[in-house]
Scaffold this active site. Structure first.
Site, PDB file in Angstrom:
ATOM      1  N   LYS A 173       0.860  -1.189   0.000  1.00  0.00           N
ATOM      2  CA  LYS A 173       0.000   0.000   0.000  1.00  0.00           C
ATOM      3  C   LYS A 173       0.890   1.230   0.000  1.00  0.00           C
ATOM      4  O   LYS A 173       2.038   1.137   0.412  1.00  0.00           O
ATOM      5  CB  LYS A 173      -0.914   0.000   1.224  1.00  0.00           C
ATOM      6  CG  LYS A 173      -0.247   0.431   2.512  1.00  0.00           C
ATOM      7  CD  LYS A 173      -1.286   0.743   3.569  1.00  0.00           C
ATOM      8  CE  LYS A 173      -0.692   1.461   4.757  1.00  0.00           C
ATOM      9  NZ  LYS A 173      -0.375   2.853   4.574  1.00  0.00           N
ATOM     10  N   ASP A 202      -1.927  -5.548   2.936  1.00  0.00           N
ATOM     11  CA  ASP A 202      -2.250  -4.617   4.022  1.00  0.00           C
ATOM     12  C   ASP A 202      -1.793  -5.327   5.285  1.00  0.00           C
ATOM     13  O   ASP A 202      -2.419  -6.293   5.710  1.00  0.00           O
ATOM     14  CB  ASP A 202      -3.752  -4.341   4.067  1.00  0.00           C
ATOM     15  CG  ASP A 202      -4.131  -3.380   5.200  1.00  0.00           C
ATOM     16  OD1 ASP A 202      -3.324  -3.217   6.150  1.00  0.00           O
ATOM     17  OD2 ASP A 202      -5.218  -2.810   5.147  1.00  0.00           O
ATOM     18  N   HIS A 203      -0.725  -4.858   5.852  1.00  0.00           N
ATOM     19  CA  HIS A 203      -0.099  -5.658   6.910  1.00  0.00           C
ATOM     20  C   HIS A 203      -0.985  -5.809   8.139  1.00  0.00           C
ATOM     21  O   HIS A 203      -0.782  -6.715   8.930  1.00  0.00           O
ATOM     22  CB  HIS A 203       1.276  -5.094   7.284  1.00  0.00           C
ATOM     23  CG  HIS A 203       1.234  -3.818   8.076  1.00  0.00           C
ATOM     24  ND1 HIS A 203       1.201  -2.581   7.474  1.00  0.00           N
ATOM     25  CD2 HIS A 203       1.197  -3.581   9.401  1.00  0.00           C
ATOM     26  CE1 HIS A 203       1.153  -1.654   8.407  1.00  0.00           C
ATOM     27  NE2 HIS A 203       1.143  -2.223   9.583  1.00  0.00           N
ATOM     28  N   LYS A 207      -1.885  -9.275  11.288  1.00  0.00           N
ATOM     29  CA  LYS A 207      -1.773  -9.240  12.757  1.00  0.00           C
ATOM     30  C   LYS A 207      -2.653 -10.333  13.354  1.00  0.00           C
ATOM     31  O   LYS A 207      -3.794 -10.543  12.937  1.00  0.00           O
ATOM     32  CB  LYS A 207      -2.230  -7.891  13.289  1.00  0.00           C
ATOM     33  CG  LYS A 207      -1.276  -6.735  12.979  1.00  0.00           C
ATOM     34  CD  LYS A 207      -1.825  -5.441  13.544  1.00  0.00           C
ATOM     35  CE  LYS A 207      -0.901  -4.273  13.275  1.00  0.00           C
ATOM     36  NZ  LYS A 207       0.381  -4.400  13.966  1.00  0.00           N
ATOM     37  N   GLU A 241      -1.963   7.152  16.693  1.00  0.00           N
ATOM     38  CA  GLU A 241      -0.500   7.100  16.711  1.00  0.00           C
ATOM     39  C   GLU A 241       0.006   8.224  17.585  1.00  0.00           C
ATOM     40  O   GLU A 241      -0.541   9.332  17.545  1.00  0.00           O
ATOM     41  CB  GLU A 241       0.056   7.302  15.299  1.00  0.00           C
ATOM     42  CG  GLU A 241      -0.333   6.242  14.297  1.00  0.00           C
ATOM     43  CD  GLU A 241       0.251   6.547  12.927  1.00  0.00           C
ATOM     44  OE1 GLU A 241       1.325   5.998  12.607  1.00  0.00           O
ATOM     45  OE2 GLU A 241      -0.338   7.358  12.209  1.00  0.00           O
ATOM     46  N   ASP A 260      -3.715   7.266   4.294  1.00  0.00           N
ATOM     47  CA  ASP A 260      -2.716   6.490   5.024  1.00  0.00           C
ATOM     48  C   ASP A 260      -3.360   5.414   5.881  1.00  0.00           C
ATOM     49  O   ASP A 260      -2.813   4.326   6.044  1.00  0.00           O
ATOM     50  CB  ASP A 260      -1.895   7.443   5.902  1.00  0.00           C
ATOM     51  CG  ASP A 260      -0.683   6.784   6.508  1.00  0.00           C
ATOM     52  OD1 ASP A 260      -0.416   7.016   7.694  1.00  0.00           O
ATOM     53  OD2 ASP A 260      -0.003   6.022   5.798  1.00  0.00           O
ATOM     54  N   HIS A 265      -6.329   0.250   6.297  1.00  0.00           N
ATOM     55  CA  HIS A 265      -6.407  -0.472   7.572  1.00  0.00           C
ATOM     56  C   HIS A 265      -7.777  -0.365   8.217  1.00  0.00           C
ATOM     57  O   HIS A 265      -8.340  -1.359   8.677  1.00  0.00           O
ATOM     58  CB  HIS A 265      -5.379   0.064   8.575  1.00  0.00           C
ATOM     59  CG  HIS A 265      -3.963   0.026   8.089  1.00  0.00           C
ATOM     60  ND1 HIS A 265      -3.485  -0.941   7.251  1.00  0.00           N
ATOM     61  CD2 HIS A 265      -2.928   0.858   8.338  1.00  0.00           C
ATOM     62  CE1 HIS A 265      -2.205  -0.710   7.005  1.00  0.00           C
ATOM     63  NE2 HIS A 265      -1.840   0.362   7.646  1.00  0.00           N
ATOM     64  N   LYS A 365      -2.375  11.435  14.139  1.00  0.00           N
ATOM     65  CA  LYS A 365      -0.976  11.440  14.594  1.00  0.00           C
ATOM     66  C   LYS A 365      -0.839  12.380  15.787  1.00  0.00           C
ATOM     67  O   LYS A 365      -1.645  13.287  15.970  1.00  0.00           O
ATOM     68  CB  LYS A 365      -0.069  11.910  13.455  1.00  0.00           C
ATOM     69  CG  LYS A 365       0.089  10.890  12.345  1.00  0.00           C
ATOM     70  CD  LYS A 365       1.177  11.306  11.383  1.00  0.00           C
ATOM     71  CE  LYS A 365       1.455  10.254  10.351  1.00  0.00           C
ATOM     72  NZ  LYS A 365       2.081   9.044  10.892  1.00  0.00           N
TER      73      LYS A 365
END
Lengths: 516, 419
Positions: A173, A202-203, A207, A241, A260, A265, A365
């Site tokens: 991505k 998409d990491h 998970k 984050e 992002d 996600h 963020k």
């Protein structure tokens, strides 16, 4: 001996083993292998797979990048990276010797046809020397702007097809910048590779806790009956984050929080929570249900966008005990930038299961802490029996929280009587922590995903229509924001949970944001 | 913890000595104390509630060693450990003594600590016959019971049998049995009568890593052509010295793992051992076993792809049958019984391939290699250190729910091979 019809045989030695599926050796060609992702995530993941030996003998890596390195330099860098980022340390020297013998470097620009011919030669040589049997994975770990030329060159060199073995391509991505570019990228990659060769990563899907969402919902009979509009008041999905830009202004200015985080996600989390149980656990059955959720999202267009979204930028403040500048003061950020570092939005899923249930998504963020969670808040009981003034107000709604990170696990909040002569009710949490219930070290997301790609299992990767449906939902917001006045970009103090406007946004609905 | 409150046996490492009828009350007090400590130390106190772990030892030393090993097992979500120390000697008074403590181990970091309850019970004399009832009163409700029987089996198996009755799974290590063949047969018979109870053998756990590596050879389609044509299997197991290759020192040999592996291979490949004595060889002096088999039950074997050069459906199978040999190898720096070589040789239409797993520089590493015509694959070093760590083996077995039918089948095959 009886003759039998020949069928594609399974391996008789596999029965009873934990790893059920065959894994053939292959070559992974990483484009952009001198970049951050390869060293922080990919190489450590591959080494850990080698250590826990699901990685087959002969597995090889070719780093395809522009820098004037050779095998030796790349191997040295790989060693440093693994020493630094591997979840298992120290490096096992004997396993390392086996692993490093499969690492190779090929210097080339991505637009150089000759580089791909050299790659072809090298891959054939590895087939001979290391028995990789024509199996290839091409991993695009470059800036997205370089995807088209790499894909085109792979096709031109015939590397998308093999006379023997299989070929797959993994694409990181972001997949596109908006709906049009995503569609175009899909078209370009689709010209060269078939859909079943394409793995859009998409990491988050790798998970353990994200994979546990389906297990939790579908392996336990007690939750599914209440997993719907009759019992659920609303759902909050938070990905917070505490970091700022970390020097990535160039990327982030073009991206913003919505590209992002939300487009990939967070919408993935939403689909996993909201989807119907699939008819089977194969990749397409699962992804079919996820796509249905995306198609059922109420579009946000025009005036609805400003009513149902809040965007903001972080201002100066304190995070983690350190003073930090505001976004507009960060190096590489235009002082007139309207890129959002925070977004909160409300959406609805128009289907029988979820009609009328708001899904609140927020991400940002420089929030107070790093946390990702899905919180399902249930409706209050139809009759509040505990009406005494001492107890009312203390009876909070039940909340089922799926914590993705940190403190991975699941908790359920419910009311319990405080021991004593009077009727006092307090909310308590019943917790399941991954970290204590299953203390075995969890594999990193990339380990699972890379292994799945080698297995040819695309369940944890996004499909073409899934990507485009997610973009379709986001596109309305992007279009409206382009013309929205500057003052729709709010500000929030770094270290706070977001702008006041976001609080008011949810208060209007008689609800409030969780403090994760 | 006051361990001297009552006279009699002392187990200073086992915690506070209590009367058995007060065990639950005393444990509650310990939990209250632990909660206070948590408030002071800021640790997060975690209790898991997944299983009862009963460890049965025949002496205090073994029990204490097992108690230490529990540190590495906190990740198996034990709710309560009962350390049962049995001394069935008839010349000592019947007596039951109980100690309790809470065990606490950090989970990855010290911020979170995993707590579980440990009850140590010594049962002496005739009371040992009722060990199962004593243990049953101490079990946490609604949780499965995993029984780990340390060391050797007793001559009289009634106590063991009664403990099986209350267990969901029994874990043994057949490599520690003084008469492994006889004792495994006895256990196997008992389990047939206790169908609710599953059996785990740490010896099988040691062999599992090698099974995985063997399976990996034949995950590759090109190599699977040789699978049905395997005609020679050689397994070597470590013995400490040349003395061990003599009959007088047979007790130094531990071929259990090698036998299980051979039995598994035989079963997976569908070979049948007929009654013809010529096909069996067992040298009780040197510890060599060998078999020749020429009959095969293809219905028990998954088919393989046909050779690419053949037309139609053909299955390659060695016309001469298969030879399986197990033999000792002297390795003074290796744990006795460690499998140090597995070699499979097969042919496919006249071409021969050799698949080898060989001990590396130490017991923790093996080197896999393949020698196949017109094909190269580099040798690979694999870390199998986990197979030598008892806690790791236990951990793996404790994660299994239900019977391990493949192990039980392999075990019965061992009996058949040794018959």
């Amino acid at each position: 001996m009886p003759q039998r019809n020949v069928v594609e045989a399974s391996n008789p030695f596999r029965e009873g083993l934990r790893i059920k599926e065959s894994l053939e050796p292959c070559v992974m060609v990483i484009f952009g292998a001198t970049g951050d992702l390869t060293h922080r995530k990919l190489l450590p993941a591959l080494y850990n797979l080698a250590l826990e030996h699901p990685l087959p003998a002969g597995f090889s890596v070719v780093a395809f990048a522009r820098r004037p390195y050779d095998d030796e330099i790349f191997r040295k860098q790989a060693l440093d990276s693994i020493n630094q980022y591997s979840r298992q340390k120290p490096i096992n020297p004997q396993v390392w010797e086996s692993f490093v013998s499969g690492l190779h470097y090929l210097q080339s620009s991505f637009n150089e046809a000759e580089g791909y011919n050299k790659l072809n030669t090298l891959l054939n040589k590895l087939d001979q020397e290391r028995g990789t049997s024509g199996n290839r994975i091409f991993y695009l770990s470059t800036p997205p702007s370089q995807y088209p030329e790499i894909i085109q060159n792979l096709g031109a060199a015939g590397l998308n097809k093999n006379r023997k073995g299989w070929t797959r391509i993994i694409i990181e991505k972001p997949f596109g910048h908006d709906l049009a570019t995503a569609h175009e990228l899909n078209r370009q990659v689709g010209k060269v590779f078939k859909e079943d060769q394409i793995y859009r990563i998409d990491h988050y899907l790798g998970k353990e806790t994200v994979q546990n969402i389906n297990v939790f919902r579908l392996a336990n009979g007690i939750f599914e009956p209440v997993w719907n509009r009759r019992y659920v008041d609303h759902v909050q999905i938070t990905v917070a984050e505490n970091l700022g830009l970390e020097g990535r202004a160039g990327y982030y200015e073009e991206s913003g929080a919505i590209r992002d985080m939300i487009q990939n996600h967070m919408l993935q989390l939403l689909t996993l929570v909201a989807m119907e149980p699939p008819i089977a656990l194969d990749a397409n059955s699962v992804r079919d249900e996820k796509v249905k959720v995306l198609h059922a999202l109420q579009p946000l267009v025009g005036h609805d966008v400003l009513k149902n979204t809040i965007r903001a930028q972080y201002g100066p403040g304190w995070v983690g005990g350190h003073q930090v500048p505001g976004y507009l003061q960060e190096e590489g950020v235009s002082p007139t930038s309207t890129t959002e570092t925070y977004i909160a939005l409300k959406t609805f899923i128009d289907n029988w299961r979820w009609a009328g249930v708001p899904f609140y998504l927020r991400t940002g963020k420089h929030l107070p802490k790093r946390v990702s969670e899905v919180a399902i808040q249930f409706k209050q009981p139809p009759l509040m029996l505990f009406k005494d003034s001492d107890t009312q107000g203390q009876v909070e709604p039940n909340v089922l929280t799926l914590r993705i990170q940190p403190d991975e696990g699941i908790s359920l909040k419910f009311g319990a009587k405080v021991p004593g002569t009077d009727m006092q009710i307090r909310s308590v949490n019943m917790d399941f922590f991954y970290g204590s219930s299953f203390v075995r070290e969890q594999p990193e997301a990339y380990e699972r995903l890379l292994l799945d790609a080698m297995h040819g299992d695309s369940t944890l990767f996004t499909r073409r229509d899934e990507v485009e449906a997610a973009w379709a939902f986001i596109q309305g917001i992007l279009d409206e924001w382009k013309t929205a006045p500057r003052d729709t970009v709010h500000s929030y103090e770094s270290g706070s949970w977001g702008p006041q406007a976001a609080d008011e946004f949810i208060w209007r609905d008689g609800r409030r944001w969780r403090r994760p | 913890m006051d361990n001297s409150a009552t006279a009699g046996m002392h187990l200073p490492w086992a915690g506070k000595k209590v009367r058995q009828e007060l065990v639950e009350d005393e444990l509650i007090s310990l939990w209250h104390l632990a909660a206070d400590n948590m408030r002071i130390s800021q640790n997060m106190n975690v209790r898991t509630s997944v299983l009862n772990f009963v460890i049965c030892a025949q002496d205090e030393k073994s029990a204490q060693e097992a108690s230490v090993l529990l540190r590495d097992l906190s990740s198996t979500h034990i709710a309560r450990v009962t350390l049962l120390i049995l001394d069935p000697r008839s010349d000592i008074p019947s007596e039951v003594s109980t100690w309790i403590t809470l065990r606490s181990f950090p989970i990855i970091s010290d911020v979170m600590r995993h707590h579980f309850e440990q009850i140590a019970v010594t049962v002496n004399g005739a009371a040992t016959h009722y060990a199962d009832n004593i243990v049953e009163a101490l079990l946490k409700p609604d949780l499965p019971v995993y029984l780990w029987w340390l060391n050797d089996l007793p001559e009289q198996l009634d106590v063991f049998q009664r403990l099986l009755r209350i267990s969901s799974r029994v874990i043994i290590d057949s490599s520690r049995f003084s008469q492994p063949e006889k004792q495994m047969r006895a256990i196997s018979t008992l389990l047939q009568e206790s169908s609710h109870c599953a059996l785990s053998d740490l010896t099988w756990g040691r062999v599992t890593a090698l099974r995985e590596l063997i399976a990996q050879f034949f995950d590759i389609a090109d190599y699977r052509l040789y699978l049905m044509g395997l005609h020679t299997i050689t397994i070597e197991y470590a013995v400490p010295s040349t003395q061990a290759t003599t009959g007088a020192h047979a007790h130094l040999r531990k071929p259990g793992g090698a036998l299980l592996l051979a039995a598994w291979l035989k079963t997976r490949l569908g070979w049948l051992l007929l009654e013809d004595e010529q096909d069996k060889y067992r040298d009780r002096e040197s510890g060599v076993f060998s078999w020749h088999m020429s009959s095969r039950d293809m219905t028990k074997v998954v088919t393989q792809p046909a050779s690419a050069t053949e037309e139609g459906a053909q299955i390659s199978t060695p016309p001469g049958g298969i030879d399986i040999e197990i033999r000792p190898r002297v390795l003074s720096d290796s744990e006795p019984g460690t499998i140090c070589l597995v070699q499979l040789i097969g042919t496919d239409h006249g071409k021969q391939a050799t698949f080898t797993i060989e001990r590396g520089d130490d017991d923790d590493h093996v080197i896999t290699s393949v020698d196949v015509p017109a094909s190269t694959r580099p040798p690979r070093t694999v870390n199998i250190a986990a197979t030598h760590k008892e806690s790791k083996l236990l951990h793996n077995e404790m994660e299994i729910t239900g019977r391990d039918h493949l192990y039980e089948k392999s075990l019965h095959e061992v009996f058949a091979l040794l018959a």
